[in-house]
Write a protein that holds these residues in place. Sequence first.
Motif, PDB file in Angstrom:
ATOM      1  N   UNK A  67       0.593  -1.423   0.123  1.00 48.57           N
ATOM      2  CA  UNK A  67       0.111   0.158   0.130  1.00 48.57           C
ATOM      3  C   UNK A  67       1.192   1.169  -0.253  1.00 48.57           C
ATOM      4  N   UNK A  68       0.357   1.901  -0.946  1.00 41.05           N
ATOM      5  CA  UNK A  68       1.925   3.198  -1.196  1.00 41.05           C
ATOM      6  C   UNK A  68       1.111   4.378  -1.333  1.00 41.05           C
ATOM      7  N   UNK A  69       0.243   4.427  -0.717  1.00 39.13           N
ATOM      8  CA  UNK A  69      -0.881   5.836  -0.468  1.00 39.13           C
ATOM      9  C   UNK A  69       0.230   6.665   0.649  1.00 39.13           C
ATOM     10  N   UNK A  70       0.624   7.734   0.839  1.00 42.69           N
ATOM     11  CA  UNK A  70       0.406   8.433   2.048  1.00 42.69           C
ATOM     12  C   UNK A  70       1.496   9.443   1.443  1.00 42.69           C
ATOM     13  N   UNK A  71       0.829  10.602   2.680  1.00 47.02           N
ATOM     14  CA  UNK A  71       1.285  11.999   2.699  1.00 47.02           C
ATOM     15  C   UNK A  71       1.512  12.952   3.505  1.00 47.02           C
ATOM     16  N   UNK A  72       1.892  14.023   3.703  1.00 49.28           N
ATOM     17  CA  UNK A  72       2.846  14.543   5.287  1.00 49.28           C
ATOM     18  C   UNK A  72       1.737  15.114   5.562  1.00 49.28           C
ATOM     19  N   UNK A  73       1.748  14.670   6.952  1.00 46.04           N
ATOM     20  CA  UNK A  73       0.229  15.098   8.426  1.00 46.04           C
ATOM     21  C   UNK A  73      -1.153  14.061   8.068  1.00 46.04           C
ATOM     22  N   UNK A  74      -1.172  12.860   7.455  1.00 43.36           N
ATOM     23  CA  UNK A  74      -1.959  12.522   6.914  1.00 43.36           C
ATOM     24  C   UNK A  74      -2.787  12.580   9.014  1.00 43.36           C
ATOM     25  N   UNK A  75      -4.121  12.473   8.308  1.00 44.95           N
ATOM     26  CA  UNK A  75      -4.664  12.890   9.291  1.00 44.95           C
ATOM     27  C   UNK A  75      -4.068  13.324  10.605  1.00 44.95           C
ATOM     28  N   UNK A  76      -4.276  14.681   9.602  1.00 45.97           N
ATOM     29  CA  UNK A  76      -3.487  16.438  10.588  1.00 45.97           C
ATOM     30  C   UNK A  76      -3.721  16.184  12.820  1.00 45.97           C
ATOM     31  N   UNK A 113       7.787  13.302  11.164  1.00 45.01           N
ATOM     32  CA  UNK A 113       7.938  12.953  12.165  1.00 45.01           C
ATOM     33  C   UNK A 113       9.445  13.411  12.252  1.00 45.01           C
ATOM     34  N   UNK A 114       9.780  13.869  11.379  1.00 43.50           N
ATOM     35  CA  UNK A 114      11.055  14.380  11.346  1.00 43.50           C
ATOM     36  C   UNK A 114      11.470  16.061  11.177  1.00 43.50           C
ATOM     37  N   UNK A 115      10.637  16.063  10.813  1.00 37.02           N
ATOM     38  CA  UNK A 115       9.723  17.575  10.344  1.00 37.02           C
ATOM     39  C   UNK A 115       9.468  18.385  11.834  1.00 37.02           C
ATOM     40  N   UNK A 155       1.224  22.326   7.799  1.00 40.89           N
ATOM     41  CA  UNK A 155       0.813  23.894   8.029  1.00 40.89           C
ATOM     42  C   UNK A 155       2.188  24.431   7.060  1.00 40.89           C
ATOM     43  N   UNK A 156       1.272  25.518   6.725  1.00 41.17           N
ATOM     44  CA  UNK A 156       2.154  26.403   5.970  1.00 41.17           C
ATOM     45  C   UNK A 156       3.322  26.558   6.070  1.00 41.17           C
ATOM     46  N   UNK A 157       3.858  26.908   7.183  1.00 44.26           N
ATOM     47  CA  UNK A 157       4.873  27.481   8.432  1.00 44.26           C
ATOM     48  C   UNK A 157       5.890  25.932   7.691  1.00 44.26           C
TER      49      UNK A 157
END
Length: 273
Positions: A67-76, A113-115, A155-157
Motif C-alpha cells: 500500500x503506497x498511499x502516503x502524505x505529510x501529516x495524513x490525518x493532521x 516525524x522529523x519535521x 502547516x504553511x509555515x
Amino acid sequence: MPLTYQEFKAAVSELCGTNLFLYKSQQMDRRIHSLMGLWGIDNYEDYLHLLKTNPQRYQEFVKKLTINVSEFFRNPDRFYELWERILPELLKGNRKVKIWSAGCANGAEPYSFALILAELKATLRAEILATDLDEVMLAKALQGQYMRNEIKNLPPELLAKYFREENGYYRLDQRIKAQVVFKKHNLLSDPFPRDLDLISCRNVVIYFTEEAKNRLYKQFNQALRIGGYFMAGGTEPLLYYRQLGFDNTAPSFYKKVGDPDPDWVPFGGVRND
C-alpha cells in the motif's frame, strides 16, 4: 497437471519472501488477477515464469501487494497529538527516542516525524527508522521530492521553512532528509527492531488476515519499551488492545503498559504466539 491458484500463491510467496496467504484473500485475489488481465496472461505457469524472469514485471507485482498511499501529516490531528503531547513526553528522559515508521511508502510519514522533531529542537535526540517492502518506493523516499497533493496537509509555515519548490515539485530540506534511515523490511517475515519508543504502522495491516494482524500487534508490543506508543491507522483500531498489553490514550495511539496476555485467544481464532 496445470498449476493451481493455491500452488501459484505458494510459489510466489517463496519467490518474494512474503506469505500471500496472510493477506485477505478477496483483495489479494483481485490484485493478482487484475495484473494477469493487464499483462494478457491466462494461466499460472506463464504468470510464475514471467515473475521469475522479468524484473520489471516482478517489481510491478510487489508494488501491487503493498500500500503506497502516503502524505505529510495524513490525518493532521494525529500529528498534532504527536507534536503537542506524545513526543514531548517521550523526550523527557535522557535517552535517545527511537522511532520506527513501518510501511513508510514514499517517506512522507517518517519525514513528518522529523519535521516535528526539528520544530521541537530535538533532532539530535531521536533516531528514525523507516521501512517498506517496495524498493521503488524506498528510492522515491530517498529523493525527498513530492507533489502538491502529498504536502497539502502541512502547516504553511513548515512548507515554507523546509521545502523548496522546483518545477511543480516540492523538495525537502537535506537536513530533514538526513534524519531518516530507510531500509527494506518485510513485516511478515523479517525480525523487528527492539527497545523502541514509537512505532507507526498505518493503513497497512488492514489488508492482512485477522491471524496475521494479531501476530503483528504482539510483535509491535514486544518491539516497544514500556511506556512506548503504537500509532495505528484511523480505520485500524486495536479492538483487543488491553489483551495485547496496551492502553488507548488517544484516537489511534496505544501506550504499552505490559506484555500481551499469553492466555488470550482472539474470538473465533487460534493462538499464534
